[in-house]
Each structure stands twice: as structure tokens, then as C-alpha cells.
Scaffold this motif. Structure first.
Motif, PDB file in Angstrom:
ATOM      1  N   LEU A 171      22.058  14.457 -30.985  1.00 46.04           N
ATOM      2  CA  LEU A 171      22.536  13.326 -30.200  1.00 46.04           C
ATOM      3  C   LEU A 171      22.114  11.965 -30.728  1.00 46.04           C
ATOM      4  O   LEU A 171      22.594  10.946 -30.220  1.00 46.04           O
ATOM      5  CB  LEU A 171      22.023  13.463 -28.753  1.00 46.04           C
ATOM      6  N   ASP A 172      21.221  11.915 -31.727  1.00 48.87           N
ATOM      7  CA  ASP A 172      20.658  10.618 -32.110  1.00 48.87           C
ATOM      8  C   ASP A 172      21.311  10.033 -33.358  1.00 48.87           C
ATOM      9  O   ASP A 172      20.683   9.287 -34.107  1.00 48.87           O
ATOM     10  CB  ASP A 172      19.139  10.725 -32.301  1.00 48.87           C
ATOM     11  N   ASN A 251      30.004  10.436 -25.373  1.00 50.59           N
ATOM     12  CA  ASN A 251      29.316  10.194 -24.114  1.00 50.59           C
ATOM     13  C   ASN A 251      29.108  11.503 -23.370  1.00 50.59           C
ATOM     14  O   ASN A 251      29.449  12.581 -23.863  1.00 50.59           O
ATOM     15  CB  ASN A 251      30.106   9.185 -23.268  1.00 50.59           C
ATOM     16  N   TRP A 252      28.541  11.403 -22.172  1.00 48.06           N
ATOM     17  CA  TRP A 252      28.218  12.598 -21.392  1.00 48.06           C
ATOM     18  C   TRP A 252      29.467  13.379 -20.991  1.00 48.06           C
ATOM     19  O   TRP A 252      29.406  14.603 -20.828  1.00 48.06           O
ATOM     20  CB  TRP A 252      27.415  12.207 -20.149  1.00 48.06           C
ATOM     21  N   VAL A 271      16.456  14.612 -27.603  1.00 52.36           N
ATOM     22  CA  VAL A 271      16.242  14.043 -26.275  1.00 52.36           C
ATOM     23  C   VAL A 271      14.813  13.492 -26.218  1.00 52.36           C
ATOM     24  O   VAL A 271      13.854  14.207 -26.493  1.00 52.36           O
ATOM     25  CB  VAL A 271      16.449  15.105 -25.176  1.00 52.36           C
ATOM     26  N   HIS A 273      14.160  10.730 -23.627  1.00 53.70           N
ATOM     27  CA  HIS A 273      14.013  10.051 -22.333  1.00 53.70           C
ATOM     28  C   HIS A 273      14.137  11.072 -21.198  1.00 53.70           C
ATOM     29  O   HIS A 273      15.070  11.881 -21.189  1.00 53.70           O
ATOM     30  CB  HIS A 273      15.083   8.970 -22.180  1.00 53.70           C
ATOM     31  N   ASP A 276      17.558  11.454 -19.551  1.00 58.78           N
ATOM     32  CA  ASP A 276      18.532  12.230 -20.313  1.00 58.78           C
ATOM     33  C   ASP A 276      18.280  13.720 -20.156  1.00 58.78           C
ATOM     34  O   ASP A 276      19.222  14.519 -20.103  1.00 58.78           O
ATOM     35  CB  ASP A 276      18.478  11.843 -21.795  1.00 58.78           C
ATOM     36  N   ARG A 279      19.683  14.735 -16.809  1.00 58.33           N
ATOM     37  CA  ARG A 279      21.146  14.773 -16.839  1.00 58.33           C
ATOM     38  C   ARG A 279      21.646  15.996 -17.605  1.00 58.33           C
ATOM     39  O   ARG A 279      22.630  16.618 -17.217  1.00 58.33           O
ATOM     40  CB  ARG A 279      21.692  13.495 -17.473  1.00 58.33           C
ATOM     41  N   ALA A 280      20.963  16.332 -18.689  1.00 60.93           N
ATOM     42  CA  ALA A 280      21.330  17.525 -19.449  1.00 60.93           C
ATOM     43  C   ALA A 280      21.161  18.782 -18.608  1.00 60.93           C
ATOM     44  O   ALA A 280      21.995  19.693 -18.642  1.00 60.93           O
ATOM     45  CB  ALA A 280      20.483  17.614 -20.711  1.00 60.93           C
TER      46      ALA A 280
END
Length: 424
Positions: A171-172, A251-252, A271, A273, A276, A279-280
Motif C-alpha cells: 500500500l505504500d 483508495n479503500w 500499514v 497507522h 488504517d 479500517r482494514a
């Protein structure tokens, strides 16, 4: 075995006999690989602050051993995502493997499978995913997502058809990282032919013959094979510029789209944070990997070890894995004591594949598992489920006064005001 194969095997054996820990592989690879290719593996973003922070984070904690424990039998076996593992280790995804070792992804996967640990194949591999798919639960696939739902669906359909059951989404990488360090070393992606690059290869004849020319003769020019549903650019090109800047739109909702269509285990990597992580978890992913990409993306990013307690608190019952900066058995045990389910290691295994092929990777795995086994005995534990925060002391900022407090009782999580024992 032919004479040349026997000679190569003997040379590798002699080379590996001089390597006694993961740090040694880096020095050996620096000598063996062309400067530009070594720089690609070793590269860290900008001024290297995130890279250094990953190593410094291990000094936040001291180990607290128990004594007079019978440690005549020590087992480091564990379970991850329903699979038995011989050790709490894994091989992180690393791109462009065919540049730094002959059939790198294959030798990494084979060595990992033989050792009973997972290996994650990179979406930036120069070997087709179909070569490794369907070879068992220990080989996972990591994807960089293309732009557009149609392209995403085509990619994940290909991953499923290839036989993978665990998909890792990194994701980064919304944009390409700053390339200034790589440019100074003469590296680009794809590589642009030049006299300097040619001399770089010619001056490293071991790599030139055993990796590059061997690959060309047996498999042709390497191409980017797995970023999308079809073949990408060749690794050497004077005109093509390959970047990842079109990923910034993701995005999500795209992750929810993948979760709906991917039937296997879904793991999110990078990940840092807690929001995040929460939310995951709500999205229905199966696990997380706390990572700052080994310090290769955002310089100054928080080290995964320091982020780990907050991620664990937000992730609930999700397995939380970690990578970035791990080099010793004690590093691994500190992360496990904090609550990590598994530790992935990248660069050292790339160096091991470069200098020794599958035998090199097997040797690196053996060195790490031996360290973990020895360190477990020195800590006074015989199973990993005996390891907890009472085996850690969080070292305070008053290091010059020699003060430390047990992490399980009253130590503070680094950079927060929350007691460590309040984190699950």
C-alpha cells in the motif's frame, strides 16, 4: 553433475563457509554484484533516516531472560493463517530478482518451502507468476495494483488462476520514491544501456556469467512479468520509462472491490497507522504486515517495531506480521514478544540468493533459525507461546543513567503516553 556445475557448487560452498550471520551476506554481495544492481537492493530513500530508524528501534527494548529453565528441547514451530511453520520467519517480496540472482524467485521459494517458512513473490518479479503458483501454501503473491477496476480484476483473476491462495497488497507506493540515490549509482528501471553499465557488468565476471548471461541463454531477456495481466517492458531498454505514479488514485473502495472478488487470504502490507489497521479489519482482510518498505519509500517514516503496539491494539484478532530492518534472532524475538505473528526479512535473502543461489538462501535461513533457537534457550523459553512482554524491558530515554523498566508492567510505549501493558 557437469564439471562446470561441480566447480560452481564447490565455489559456492567455499563462499558460504565464510558467512556467519545475515550482515556477512551484504558484504559478500557488495563484492559480487555490479555496483548499480547492489545499489538497487541496498537502496534506502533520500537520507536513509527511515532505514536507520528501523535498526535503532530494536534498542528501545532490552531482553529479560529467566534462568534455571530446562531448555534441552527448544521448538520454534508456530502457526500462521492456519498453516504450520517451522520458524516464525518469512521471506519478504523483492523485485527484479532475475537481475541479482539466477532464477531468484524460484530459488527463494524453493529454499523457503524446504525450510517450512513462507515466501512472498514480488509483483515486480522478472519471472512469471505462473512459474511459482500452485506450488503450495508457503508461496504467496504480492501485487502492485494497476489503474482501473477492469485492470485490477484482470490481475487478481490471473493470480487466482496461477494457483496462489494468499494475496498480499502493498500500500505504500502511491507514487514512485525519490530516485536520486539510484541515479548516482547508475540504476534505473528499466536499465538504460550505457558504457558505464557495461563496464559495471564486465568488471563482475561471476555475476555476468552465472546470472546475466546464463539467464539470457536459457530464458531470454528478462521482462517485467506480473505488474498487470500481461507482459511488461524488458529490463533493459533505452527508451521505456517504467514508474508507478498511476497508482495514486487507489483508495479503500478498491480494496473492498478486491475483497469481494478474491476468494483466498488477503493480506495488507505497509500499514503503520492504527486507524488504517482498524479500517482494514472492518474491510474483512485476513492479516496485516506492519512495514515501511525497509525504509525505501518515505524517508523519516515511523519504524514498524515502534508502530507495532498501536497496530496490534487496532487490529483486534487479526494476525499482525512485520518486516523492515530485521537481521538477528534477537530482533525477531523482540517483535514476537510485542505480539507480532511472523517476521519477514528481505534484503539479506536477496544477498544470499545473489552469492549462493538456493544454497545461499538455505544457509541464511539456517543461520537465522539457529540464532532464534539459541536466543530462545538463553531467554529461558522452549516454545514461542511462552514468549511475552515480561521478557522485554522498555529502555527509557535516561539511558545514560542505566534505567529500564519491564515492558509488561509500567513501561511506556515509545513516543506515546500509553502504558505498554494496556495494549493487547
Amino acid at each position: 553433475m557437469s564439471l562446470s556445475a561441480r566447480a560452481r557448487h564447490a565455489l559456492v560452498r567455499r563462499r558460504l563457509a565464510r558467512l556467519h550471520n545475515l550482515h556477512d551476506f551484504e558484504a559478500a554481495a557488495r563484492r559480487y554484484l555490479p555496483r548499480a544492481i547492489f545499489a538497487y537492493i541496498a537502496n534506502s530513500a533520500e537520507d536513509g533516516r527511515a532505514f536507520q530508524a528501523n535498526r535503532d528501534a530494536f534498542d528501545d527494548y532490552g531482553l529479560v531472560p529467566r534462568v534455571l529453565v530446562d531448555v534441552s528441547r527448544v521448538s520454534q514451530e508456530t502457526t500462521l493463517l492456519g498453516q504450520q511453520m517451522a520458524s516464525p520467519l518469512g521471506i519478504a517480496p523483492m523485485g527484479l530478482g532475475a537481475l541479482w540472482a539466477y532464477r531468484a524467485d524460484v530459488v527463494l521459494a524453493d529454499a523457503a518451502r524446504a525450510a517450512g517458512i513462507p515466501m512472498i513473490m514480488s509483483g515486480s518479479s522478472l519471472i512469471r507468476m505462473e512459474t511459482l503458483g500452485g506450488q503450495g501454501e508457503s508461496t504467496w503473491f504480492q501485487a502492485y495494483l494497476p489503474a482501473g477496476r477492469e485492470a485490477i480484476e484482470a490481475l487478481i483473476s490471473r493470480v487466482q488462476a496461477a494457483g496462489f491462495t494468499t494475496l498480499v497488497i502493498t500500500l505504500d507506493t502511491p507514487v514512485a520514491t525519490n530516485p536520486d540515490n539510484l541515479r548516482r549509482a547508475g540504476f534505473s528501471s528499466p536499465l538504460k544501456p550505457s558504457l558505464g553499465l557495461a563496464w559495471d557488468g564486465l568488471s563482475h565476471p561471476g555475476w555476468l556469467c552465472d546470472t546475466f548471461l546464463r539467464t539470457l541463454m536459457r530464458h531470454g531477456m528478462p521482462h517485467f512479468e506480473n505488474n498487470y495481466a500481461s507482459r511488461g517492458a524488458p529490463i533493459f531498454s533505452p527508451h521505456v520509462n517504467r514508474d508507478i505514479s498511476d497508482r495514486g488514485h487507489l483508495n479503500w473502495d478498491d480494496l473492498a472491490f478486491i475483497r469481494e472478488r478474491w476468494p483466498g487470504r488477503l493480506v495488507l502490507k505497509s500499514v503503520l497507522h492504527p486507524a488504517d489497521a482498524a479500517r482494514a479489519r472492518a474491510l474483512g482482510v485476513d492479516a496485516l504486515i506492519v512495514s515501511n518498505h525497509g525504509g525505501r519509500q518515505l524517508d523519516g517514516a515511523l519504524s514498524p517495531l515502534r508502530a507495532l503496539p498501536g497496530i496490534l491494539a487496532a487490529a483486534g484478532d487479526l494476525p499482525v506480521m512485520i518486516d523492515s530492518g530485521f537481521r538477528r534472532g534477537t530482533d525477531v524475538l523482540k517483535a514476537l514478544a510485542l505480539g507480532a505473528a511472523c517476521v519477514f526479512i528481505g534484503r539479506p535473502f536477496a544477498y544470499a540468493a545473489a552469492v549462493g543461489g538456493e544454497a545461499g538462501v538455505a544457509h541464511a535461513i539456517d543461520l537465522m533459525t539457529a540464532e532464534i533457537r539459541r536466543d530462545m534457550a538463553l531467554l529461558g523459553i522452549t516454545r514461542l507461546d511462552q514468549l511475552g512482554r515480561d521478557h522485554l524491558a522498555a529502555l527509557t530515554m535516561l539511558g545514560e543513567r542505566g534505567l529500564a523498566q519491564p515492558a509488561a508492567t509500567c513501561a511506556r510505549e515509545p513516543h506515546t503516553d500509553r502504558p505498554l501493558h494496556d495494549q493487547p
